[in-house]
Enzyme design. Structure first.
Site, PDB file in Angstrom:
ATOM      1  N   THR A  12      89.172 -48.891 -56.101  1.00 50.25           N
ATOM      2  CA  THR A  12      88.869 -48.141 -57.434  1.00 50.25           C
ATOM      3  C   THR A  12      89.949 -48.888 -58.329  1.00 50.25           C
ATOM      4  OG1 THR A  12      90.668 -46.348 -57.222  1.00 50.25           O
ATOM      5  CG2 THR A  12      88.494 -45.765 -56.641  1.00 50.25           C
ATOM      6  N   GLY A  14      89.016 -51.754 -59.552  1.00 52.14           N
ATOM      7  CA  GLY A  14      89.314 -53.015 -59.025  1.00 52.14           C
ATOM      8  C   GLY A  14      88.817 -54.063 -60.140  1.00 52.14           C
ATOM      9  N   SER A  16      91.255 -55.236 -62.344  1.00 56.21           N
ATOM     10  CA  SER A  16      92.385 -55.680 -63.229  1.00 56.21           C
ATOM     11  C   SER A  16      93.448 -55.483 -62.024  1.00 56.21           C
ATOM     12  CB  SER A  16      92.637 -54.744 -64.235  1.00 56.21           C
ATOM     13  OG  SER A  16      93.727 -55.086 -64.786  1.00 56.21           O
ATOM     14  N   GLY A  17      94.360 -56.382 -62.393  1.00 52.56           N
ATOM     15  CA  GLY A  17      95.770 -56.326 -61.617  1.00 52.56           C
ATOM     16  C   GLY A  17      95.641 -56.478 -60.165  1.00 52.56           C
ATOM     17  N   TYR A 150     105.015 -40.050 -64.475  1.00 55.24           N
ATOM     18  CA  TYR A 150     104.141 -41.096 -63.666  1.00 55.24           C
ATOM     19  C   TYR A 150     104.928 -41.112 -62.312  1.00 55.24           C
ATOM     20  CZ  TYR A 150     102.954 -45.855 -61.608  1.00 55.24           C
ATOM     21  OH  TYR A 150     102.655 -46.961 -61.107  1.00 55.24           O
TER      22      TYR A 150
HETATM   23  P1  NAD Z   1      96.214 -52.267 -64.228  1.00 63.53           P
HETATM   24  O1  NAD Z   1      96.216 -51.782 -65.659  1.00 63.53           O
HETATM   25  O2  NAD Z   1      95.992 -53.872 -64.317  1.00 63.53           O
HETATM   26  O3  NAD Z   1      95.019 -51.885 -63.297  1.00 63.53           O
HETATM   27  C1  NAD Z   1      94.823 -50.447 -62.977  1.00 63.53           C
HETATM   28  C2  NAD Z   1      93.268 -50.175 -62.775  1.00 63.53           C
HETATM   29  O4  NAD Z   1      92.935 -48.938 -62.686  1.00 63.53           O
HETATM   30  C3  NAD Z   1      92.482 -50.893 -63.981  1.00 63.53           C
HETATM   31  O5  NAD Z   1      91.358 -51.509 -63.248  1.00 63.53           O
HETATM   32  C4  NAD Z   1      91.818 -49.709 -64.839  1.00 63.53           C
HETATM   33  O6  NAD Z   1      90.445 -49.928 -65.422  1.00 63.53           O
HETATM   34  C5  NAD Z   1      91.653 -48.536 -63.688  1.00 63.53           C
HETATM   35  N1  NAD Z   1      91.669 -47.215 -64.138  1.00 63.53           N
HETATM   36  C6  NAD Z   1      92.546 -46.606 -64.898  1.00 63.53           C
HETATM   37  N2  NAD Z   1      92.078 -45.559 -65.026  1.00 63.53           N
HETATM   38  C7  NAD Z   1      90.862 -45.177 -64.301  1.00 63.53           C
HETATM   39  C8  NAD Z   1      90.069 -44.410 -64.394  1.00 63.53           C
HETATM   40  N3  NAD Z   1      90.258 -42.959 -64.759  1.00 63.53           N
HETATM   41  N4  NAD Z   1      89.087 -44.327 -63.532  1.00 63.53           N
HETATM   42  C9  NAD Z   1      88.791 -45.608 -62.990  1.00 63.53           C
HETATM   43  N5  NAD Z   1      89.412 -46.689 -63.148  1.00 63.53           N
HETATM   44  C10 NAD Z   1      90.588 -46.720 -63.719  1.00 63.53           C
HETATM   45  O7  NAD Z   1      97.460 -51.947 -63.577  1.00 63.53           O
HETATM   46  P2  NAD Z   1      98.100 -52.277 -62.009  1.00 63.53           P
HETATM   47  O8  NAD Z   1      99.598 -52.626 -62.156  1.00 63.53           O
HETATM   48  O9  NAD Z   1      97.261 -53.462 -61.381  1.00 63.53           O
HETATM   49  O10 NAD Z   1      97.775 -50.915 -61.381  1.00 63.53           O
HETATM   50  C11 NAD Z   1      96.983 -50.566 -60.117  1.00 63.53           C
HETATM   51  C12 NAD Z   1      97.684 -49.415 -59.456  1.00 63.53           C
HETATM   52  O11 NAD Z   1      98.915 -49.818 -58.835  1.00 63.53           O
HETATM   53  C13 NAD Z   1      98.151 -48.346 -60.260  1.00 63.53           C
HETATM   54  O12 NAD Z   1      97.733 -47.239 -59.525  1.00 63.53           O
HETATM   55  C14 NAD Z   1      99.491 -48.363 -60.566  1.00 63.53           C
HETATM   56  O13 NAD Z   1     100.198 -47.118 -60.652  1.00 63.53           O
HETATM   57  C15 NAD Z   1      99.926 -49.066 -59.198  1.00 63.53           C
HETATM   58  N6  NAD Z   1     101.394 -49.644 -59.250  1.00 63.53           N
HETATM   59  C16 NAD Z   1     101.545 -50.746 -60.401  1.00 63.53           C
HETATM   60  C17 NAD Z   1     102.840 -51.368 -60.227  1.00 63.53           C
HETATM   61  C18 NAD Z   1     103.210 -52.691 -60.870  1.00 63.53           C
HETATM   62  O14 NAD Z   1     104.349 -52.956 -61.061  1.00 63.53           O
HETATM   63  N7  NAD Z   1     102.276 -53.316 -61.503  1.00 63.53           N
HETATM   64  C19 NAD Z   1     103.955 -50.905 -59.341  1.00 63.53           C
HETATM   65  C20 NAD Z   1     103.636 -49.934 -58.507  1.00 63.53           C
HETATM   66  C21 NAD Z   1     102.440 -49.083 -58.639  1.00 63.53           C
END
Ligand code: NAD
Length: 249
Positions: A12, A14, A16-17, A150
């Site tokens: 999910t 998937g 981005s990031g 968060y």
């Molecule tokens: P990102 O913004 O690049 O990716 C987030 C993804 O979640 C995106 O694809 C977005 O479209 C999707 N998304 C958001 N809300 C959604 C919804 N309601 N339904 C379906 N998809 C949804 O950010 P990321 O940093 O890759 O984050 C991914 C996960 O990693 C998150 O759960 C975030 O909390 C966690 N995380 C990130 C970090 C960091 O430093 N980047 C650290 C700890 C945890």
């Protein structure tokens, strides 16, 4: 032999990031991968970037009707799901004193409610021995200024893994949480920081990380592949910190 050969997986968020990096590695390891996201254009771009054995399904994890449609599609096209990476998540900066009800509802609705129902609705498709990975965060156990809502959602996610290994015991389904540290992704663009403020934040974080730098999405993805594969067949209910050592000091 690739480590995920013949497996069907869902990531999910998937497009981005961390989610996108993981979807790429899942496919490279032999899996057929479904990715979700809310915006069709970003989903299409991610599908095109990965190329093969990848399918995008537009769906919002906080919308239960979207989840029903998603799992109906997976059932029809693959019949089952061996790996579930519940990754979609959001975060906003707000110190105690200025947290709004809207922020609270949105963050819990996506990070906690959305993740819970993603897993619950996937259950009928999961065979014995399936692997569920929940994307938590280092913030599940650490304090961060202006990030309490968060962080509370991520503590909830971590707790789900502890409890669900008992609920899924009979089915031999493993559930683990992965807790990234600071990893530069497009997610940081939504925090409302200027480029300068973001760089300052990264520099301030890097000096507190024993490895002296922030992480990359690929480094998180490699750890998710480990938890998804049989390499981790006796690893269950853990929180795997992938953070350069930040949570340990
Ligand atoms: P990102 O913004 O690049 O990716 C987030 C993804 O979640 C995106 O694809 C977005 O479209 C999707 N998304 C958001 N809300 C959604 C919804 N309601 N339904 C379906 N998809 C949804 O950010 P990321 O940093 O890759 O984050 C991914 C996960 O990693 C998150 O759960 C975030 O909390 C966690 N995380 C990130 C970090 C960091 O430093 N980047 C650290 C700890 C945890």
């Amino acid at each position: 032999m690739k480590r995920l050969e013949g497996k069907a997986a869902l990531v999910t968020g998937g497009n981005s990031g961390i989610g996108l990096a993981t979807a790429k590695q899942f496919v490279a390891e032999g899996a057929y991968v479904f990715i979700t996201g809310r915006r069709q254009a970003e989903l299409d771009a991610a599908v095109n970037a990965i190329g093969e054995n990848i399918r995008g399904v537009q769906s919002d994890v906080s919308n239960l009707a979207d989840l029903d449609r998603l799992f109906a599609t997976i059932k029809q096209e693959q019949g089952h799901l061996d790996i579930l990476f519940a990754n979609a998540g959001v975060g906003e900066i707000a110190p105690l004193g200025s947290i709004t009800e809207e922020q609270f509802d949105k963050t819990f609705s996506i990070n906690v409610k959305g993740l819970l129902f993603t897993v619950q609705k996937a259950l009928p498709l999961l065979p014995e021995g399936a692997s569920i990975i929940l994307n938590a965060s280092l913030t599940s156990i650490k304090g961060t200024p202006a990030f309490s809502v968060y962080s509370a959602t991520k503590a909830a996610v971590r707790s789900f893994a502890r409890n669900w290994i008992l609920d899924l015991k009979e089915r031999q389904i493993r559930v683990n949480a992965i807790s990234p540290g600071v990893v530069l992704t497009p997610g940081y663009d939504h925090l409302g920081l200027s480029d300068e403020q973001l760089q300052e934040f990264i520099d301030s974080q890097a000096v507190t990380i024993p490895l002296g730098r922030v992480g990359t999405p690929d480094e998180i993805a490699k750890a998710v592949v480990f938890l998804a594969s049989d390499d981790s067949s006796f690893v269950n209910g853990i929180e795997l910190f992938v953070d350069g050592g930040m949570a340990q000091i």
